[in-house]
Design an enzyme around this catalytic site. Structure first.
Site, PDB file in Angstrom:
ATOM      1  N   CYS A 109      17.827  -3.028 -40.572  1.00 22.56           N
ATOM      2  CA  CYS A 109      18.143  -3.393 -41.950  1.00 22.56           C
ATOM      3  C   CYS A 109      17.118  -2.810 -42.923  1.00 22.56           C
ATOM      4  CB  CYS A 109      18.150  -4.919 -42.101  1.00 22.56           C
ATOM      5  SG  CYS A 109      19.480  -5.730 -41.218  1.00 22.56           S
ATOM      6  N   HIS A 146      17.216  -7.637 -46.835  1.00 23.51           N
ATOM      7  CA  HIS A 146      16.511  -8.923 -46.859  1.00 23.51           C
ATOM      8  C   HIS A 146      15.034  -8.627 -47.090  1.00 23.51           C
ATOM      9  CE1 HIS A 146      15.081  -8.247 -42.671  1.00 23.51           C
ATOM     10  NE2 HIS A 146      16.291  -7.761 -42.461  1.00 23.51           N
TER      11      HIS A 146
END
Length: 224
Positions: free
Chosen positions: A195, A178
């Site tokens: 992430c 992301h």
């Protein structure tokens, strides 16, 4: 006598039909699972190996047994002629001391783009990368890449989230790609909980467009 024979034959047919129907009712129904959102990696091109250098290496062999030893380092070497992604260190940090990693995108074996990313936070880089809740960067290895992104569920994951699935044993889950809304902001949220995050929304647009267009077979992480 003939009547009794006909009656017995009719009873056998009826009993067989009931048994067939009962067996059909007992047959479990197979349903599609959410994991079908991920691209299938052709198993004939897979072979486990150990990540033992900072360079991304690929090979193809018929050996399908995992190398014994530290399973956290086990990786799968794939052909470099397809479409895939790699994540490697840059040796640099952002203004808050968070290490920067380079996400490279390949299509048909050719480099199509490089993007600066972060993973983890400046103060979590040395934590256990296989333990949930540490907010350390994601562990080294091969990941399956989702076909499409989904809406982000928390503010720090941005508005879109591309899931990646480890193809090795680890305690980490819910990993993805992301962008970082707090990149280089002194608000305690710079970086990620593990992430891979692009530094801005535009770069994420380009990465997601690449995924839609070329459907990468895998992501190789080699940052530790």
């Amino acid at each position: 006598m003939l009547f009794e024979f006909v009656l017995a034959s009719f009873s056998c047919v009826t009993f067989s039909a009931c048994n067939s129907q009962a067996n059909l009712l007992k047959t479990p129904q197979v349903t599609e699972v959410e994991s079908t959102n991920f691209l299938e990696i052709p198993t004939e091109n897979l072979t486990p190996k150990k990540l033992n250098s900072k360079k991304s290496t690929f090979a193809s062999t018929s050996d399908s047994s995992f190398e014994k030893g530290d399973e956290s380092k086990n990786s799968i070497a794939l052909s470099s002629q397809g479409s895939y992604m790699t994540l490697t260190p840059t040796g640099l940090t952002n203004t808050l001391g968070n290490p920067l990693y380079e996400l490279r995108l390949y299509a048909n074996g050719q480099l199509r783009g490089t993007y600066t990313t972060v993973s983890g936070r400046a103060y979590t880089q040395n934590r256990n990368r296989h333990q949930a809740g540490t907010e350390a960067p994601l562990p080294d290895g091969i990941y399956k890449v989702a076909k499409t992104s989904v809406a982000g569920t928390i503010a720090e994951a941005g508005d879109r989230f591309l899931a990646i699935q480890p193809l090795f044993r680890t305690g980490r889950s819910a990993l993805g790609i992301h962008y970082d809304p707090s990149f280089e902001k002194n608000n305690g949220e710079d970086g990620t909980s593990g992430c891979i995050a692009l530094t801005n929304r535009r770069d994420l647009d380009l990465v997601l467009n690449y995924v839609r267009t070329y459907q990468p077979q895998y992501l190789e992480v080699n940052i530790q």
